[in-house]
Motif scaffolding. Structure first.
Motif, mmCIF file in Angstrom:
data_model
loop_
_atom_site.group_PDB
_atom_site.id
_atom_site.type_symbol
_atom_site.label_atom_id
_atom_site.label_comp_id
_atom_site.label_asym_id
_atom_site.label_seq_id
_atom_site.Cartn_x
_atom_site.Cartn_y
_atom_site.Cartn_z
ATOM 1 N N VAL A 47 0.835 -1.202 0.000
ATOM 2 C CA VAL A 47 0.000 0.000 0.000
ATOM 3 C C VAL A 47 0.869 1.251 0.000
ATOM 4 N N ASP A 48 1.970 1.227 0.738
ATOM 5 C CA ASP A 48 2.877 2.377 0.755
ATOM 6 C C ASP A 48 3.446 2.662 -0.627
ATOM 7 N N VAL A 49 3.755 1.614 -1.377
ATOM 8 C CA VAL A 49 4.242 1.806 -2.751
ATOM 9 C C VAL A 49 3.178 2.510 -3.577
ATOM 10 N N LEU A 50 1.935 2.075 -3.446
ATOM 11 C CA LEU A 50 0.851 2.725 -4.186
ATOM 12 C C LEU A 50 0.669 4.169 -3.721
ATOM 13 N N ARG A 51 0.695 4.375 -2.419
ATOM 14 C CA ARG A 51 0.447 5.704 -1.855
ATOM 15 C C ARG A 51 1.539 6.709 -2.229
ATOM 16 N N THR A 52 2.766 6.247 -2.374
ATOM 17 C CA THR A 52 3.868 7.168 -2.663
ATOM 18 C C THR A 52 4.190 7.275 -4.156
ATOM 19 N N PHE A 53 3.394 6.617 -4.989
ATOM 20 C CA PHE A 53 3.556 6.717 -6.430
ATOM 21 C C PHE A 53 3.441 8.186 -6.831
ATOM 22 N N ASP A 54 4.434 8.681 -7.562
ATOM 23 C CA ASP A 54 4.463 10.109 -7.885
ATOM 24 C C ASP A 54 3.421 10.523 -8.915
ATOM 25 N N GLY A 55 2.756 9.584 -9.515
ATOM 26 C CA GLY A 55 1.728 9.903 -10.508
ATOM 27 C C GLY A 55 0.316 9.855 -9.962
ATOM 28 N N ILE A 56 0.172 9.784 -8.652
ATOM 29 C CA ILE A 56 -1.164 9.721 -8.062
ATOM 30 C C ILE A 56 -1.929 10.999 -8.422
ATOM 31 N N VAL A 57 -3.183 10.831 -8.807
ATOM 32 C CA VAL A 57 -4.003 11.961 -9.239
ATOM 33 C C VAL A 57 -5.079 12.244 -8.190
ATOM 34 N N PRO A 58 -5.666 13.425 -8.212
ATOM 35 C CA PRO A 58 -6.720 13.737 -7.253
ATOM 36 C C PRO A 58 -7.942 12.833 -7.462
ATOM 37 N N ASP A 59 -8.696 12.651 -6.380
ATOM 38 C CA ASP A 59 -9.964 11.934 -6.497
ATOM 39 C C ASP A 59 -10.852 12.654 -7.505
ATOM 40 N N PRO A 60 -11.742 11.913 -8.147
ATOM 41 C CA PRO A 60 -12.653 12.577 -9.097
ATOM 42 C C PRO A 60 -13.468 13.658 -8.386
ATOM 43 N N THR A 61 -13.724 14.737 -9.098
ATOM 44 C CA THR A 61 -14.457 15.843 -8.485
ATOM 45 C C THR A 61 -15.944 15.563 -8.389
ATOM 46 N N HIS A 62 -16.462 14.812 -9.303
ATOM 47 C CA HIS A 62 -17.876 14.438 -9.198
ATOM 48 C C HIS A 62 -18.099 13.147 -9.965
#
Length: 141
Positions: free
Chosen positions: A70-85
């Motif tokens: 999970v830490d690998v996923l969480r620290t991925f530098d390409g993580i994008v914001p949650d969808p706005t709607h």
């Protein structure tokens, strides 16, 4: 052209606990960057909840390894914001955020084992099983 891909939580969890198409897909991303992963905090949180809060999974994955994954996923530098709607799109409202995530971040495909998504009539973007997506990756190599 590189594919932009949303991997459903069930694919990410499966990749962590067993060897098979889901595991090979995640390896294709994490080890070789064969596609661009579209992932957001809500999706990482869903994976974390399943892998760390369900005691029955301890027979497949040690809690420390689950947290590391999970830490690998969480620290991925390409993580994008949650969808706005997310509007009601699929027959399971819990899947709508994945569709919104894919659409807001121009994903080419959603990879899922979820029957509700796989049988979703609109299929925009298309939804592929891990097996079908793995074949697509092989064809692109």
């Amino acid at each position: 052209m590189r594919l932009r891909v949303v991997l459903d939580a069930n694919v990410l969890v499966s990749a962590a606990i067993q060897r098979g198409p889901s595991h090979r897909i995640v390896a294709a991303w994490s080890e070789r960057r064969e596609f661009d992963l579209v992932i957001c905090p809500t999706l990482v949180g869903e994976v974390e909840d399943v892998l760390t809060l369900r005691p029955r999974l301890r027979r497949w994955i040690d809690i420390d390894l689950a947290r590391e994954y999970v830490d690998v996923l969480r620290t991925f530098d390409g993580i994008v914001p949650d969808p706005t709607h997310s509007q009601a799109t699929t027959r399971d409202a819990e899947d709508d955020y994945l569709v919104a995530l894919a659409r807001e971040h121009a994903a080419d495909v959603i990879v899922s084992g979820d029957k509700d998504l796989l049988e979703w009539i609109e299929q925009r973007p298309p939804v592929l099983t891990p097996e079908a997506f793995e074949r697509r990756l092989i064809d692109l190599r």
